[in-house]
Every structure is written in structure tokens, then in C-alpha cells.
Write an enzyme that holds these catalytic residues in place. Sequence first.
Site, PDB file in Angstrom:
ATOM      1  N   GLY A  46       0.943  -1.312   0.089  1.00 34.99           N
ATOM      2  CA  GLY A  46      -0.201   0.044  -0.054  1.00 34.99           C
ATOM      3  C   GLY A  46       0.863   1.292   0.136  1.00 34.99           C
ATOM      4  O   GLY A  46       2.084   1.222   0.366  1.00 34.99           O
ATOM      5  N   GLN A  51       2.862   9.815   1.285  1.00 33.39           N
ATOM      6  CA  GLN A  51       4.073   9.204   1.546  1.00 33.39           C
ATOM      7  C   GLN A  51       4.994   9.560   0.482  1.00 33.39           C
ATOM      8  O   GLN A  51       6.504   9.118   0.739  1.00 33.39           O
ATOM      9  CB  GLN A  51       3.764   7.778   1.691  1.00 33.39           C
ATOM     10  CG  GLN A  51       3.374   7.125   2.971  1.00 33.39           C
ATOM     11  CD  GLN A  51       2.988   6.008   2.838  1.00 33.39           C
ATOM     12  OE1 GLN A  51       2.211   5.357   2.376  1.00 33.39           O
ATOM     13  NE2 GLN A  51       4.260   5.064   3.348  1.00 33.39           N
ATOM     14  N   CYS A  93       5.448  -0.045   7.836  1.00 33.20           N
ATOM     15  CA  CYS A  93       5.412   0.954   7.090  1.00 33.20           C
ATOM     16  C   CYS A  93       6.515   1.361   6.182  1.00 33.20           C
ATOM     17  O   CYS A  93       7.634   1.370   6.647  1.00 33.20           O
ATOM     18  CB  CYS A  93       5.156   2.425   7.777  1.00 33.20           C
ATOM     19  SG  CYS A  93       4.464   3.837   7.082  1.00 33.20           S
ATOM     20  N   LEU A  94       6.437   1.712   4.852  1.00 28.84           N
ATOM     21  CA  LEU A  94       7.586   2.190   4.008  1.00 28.84           C
ATOM     22  C   LEU A  94       8.037   3.503   4.599  1.00 28.84           C
ATOM     23  O   LEU A  94       9.285   3.922   4.114  1.00 28.84           O
ATOM     24  CB  LEU A  94       6.992   2.490   2.585  1.00 28.84           C
ATOM     25  CG  LEU A  94       6.458   1.059   1.897  1.00 28.84           C
ATOM     26  CD1 LEU A  94       5.957   1.473   0.615  1.00 28.84           C
ATOM     27  CD2 LEU A  94       7.595   0.186   1.672  1.00 28.84           C
ATOM     28  N   HIS A 135      -4.502   1.432   7.461  1.00 27.20           N
ATOM     29  CA  HIS A 135      -3.333   2.113   7.426  1.00 27.20           C
ATOM     30  C   HIS A 135      -3.007   3.256   6.397  1.00 27.20           C
ATOM     31  O   HIS A 135      -2.595   4.130   6.740  1.00 27.20           O
ATOM     32  CB  HIS A 135      -2.215   1.046   7.205  1.00 27.20           C
ATOM     33  CG  HIS A 135      -0.711   1.419   7.241  1.00 27.20           C
ATOM     34  ND1 HIS A 135       0.219   0.967   8.340  1.00 27.20           N
ATOM     35  CD2 HIS A 135      -0.096   2.208   6.402  1.00 27.20           C
ATOM     36  CE1 HIS A 135       1.311   1.627   8.040  1.00 27.20           C
ATOM     37  NE2 HIS A 135       1.347   2.429   6.815  1.00 27.20           N
ATOM     38  N   GLU A 136      -3.449   3.055   5.309  1.00 30.01           N
ATOM     39  CA  GLU A 136      -3.370   4.097   4.017  1.00 30.01           C
ATOM     40  C   GLU A 136      -4.418   5.247   4.488  1.00 30.01           C
ATOM     41  O   GLU A 136      -3.760   6.508   4.028  1.00 30.01           O
ATOM     42  CB  GLU A 136      -3.501   3.467   2.698  1.00 30.01           C
ATOM     43  CG  GLU A 136      -2.427   2.362   2.236  1.00 30.01           C
ATOM     44  CD  GLU A 136      -0.931   2.599   2.694  1.00 30.01           C
ATOM     45  OE1 GLU A 136      -0.427   3.726   2.562  1.00 30.01           O
ATOM     46  OE2 GLU A 136      -0.437   1.519   3.123  1.00 30.01           O
ATOM     47  N   HIS A 139      -2.582   7.628   6.916  1.00 27.24           N
ATOM     48  CA  HIS A 139      -1.773   8.610   6.506  1.00 27.24           C
ATOM     49  C   HIS A 139      -2.519   9.628   5.877  1.00 27.24           C
ATOM     50  O   HIS A 139      -1.832  10.687   5.855  1.00 27.24           O
ATOM     51  CB  HIS A 139      -0.969   7.628   5.096  1.00 27.24           C
ATOM     52  CG  HIS A 139       0.280   6.870   5.472  1.00 27.24           C
ATOM     53  ND1 HIS A 139       1.359   7.541   6.342  1.00 27.24           N
ATOM     54  CD2 HIS A 139       0.489   5.606   5.390  1.00 27.24           C
ATOM     55  CE1 HIS A 139       2.333   6.635   6.526  1.00 27.24           C
ATOM     56  NE2 HIS A 139       1.779   5.281   5.916  1.00 27.24           N
TER      57      HIS A 139
END
Length: 166
Positions: A46, A51, A93-94, A135-136, A139
Site C-alpha cells: 500500500g 508518503q 510502513c514504508l 493504514h493508508e 496516512h
Amino acid sequence: MATLEIRKYPDEVLKKKAELVNDIDGDLQKFIDNMIETMYNSNGIGLAAPQVGVSKRVIIVDTSPRQENQSLIVLINPEIINSEGEVLSEEGCLSLPGFITRLKRNERVFVKGLDRKGKPIEIEATGLLARALQHEIDHLDGILLIDRISPLKRELFRRKYLKAKK
């Protein structure tokens, strides 16, 4: 297509609430394609626009590498309209490379938004897909994974992470 730079904690764009998308045009389509390439090149499941430094309400999710019968989902202006249950699972998480924690999330979510063509879409999700959507969407609201852990764990993470960056 181009790979975009993934912003890392403590980048300020990650803490801002993203703006609604009003125009679904060619520029947005190119941006979505670049997000997709970036997510796949980073081995993520994702990615949210903040991000990669763009404060717009756009997310992409593809849990197919880890969950059968799934495919790429692009959502513009997504919102969770209902949720049920609770489940504890590991999450990473990236934007927080190397950090994995166990978090409680809703077990089932109902999400609405627009697809990349601007058509309304509703998704009912469980398992990894439900977790990834939550999660996304976090963000887009300026909420990071570390904002969902205890203050003590957050401070320990912050110290360790910032020390490692030096």
C-alpha cells in the site's frame, strides 16, 4: 512512469491532513501510475500520496502477493464508513523502514471513495486488505503507525530511529 521518493519519518508532509481531490485529470492519472510503480519497486502492499510528498487523498493497495483473490485497488478520497471487530497483528510502513509493531485494527471495514476514473466505489474488506486500507487512510489523516503505539514505545522508537539516521 517514474519511481517517486518515499518520504520518511519525521518528514512534515506525513503529519498533515491530505486535501480532497477535486479534479481527476491526466496529471492525476500519471501520478497514480508513478505511485503504483513506486509501491511495487519498494515491495509494499500500500501507498498513500503523502508518503511521496503529495498532500492529496489518494491511496493504492495491492495485497495480492500475500492474499489470494485480490488485485490492485486505487482509491481517491477514500473514507471508512463503518467498521466491525478488532484484531491484533504485525504492521510495518514504508515511511518507517525497519519498524514493525503489533497493532489493534478493525477486523472488517467498509470503505467508500472514487476509482481512478472518478466512479463511486464501495469496498467491504477483512484480513490484510482491511488492515492495509486502514493504514493508508490513516496516512491521509496525518496519522503514522507510531502514533498508534504507547507513548513510551513511541519515544523509544523516536530516539533509536533518529540516532540511527545520524
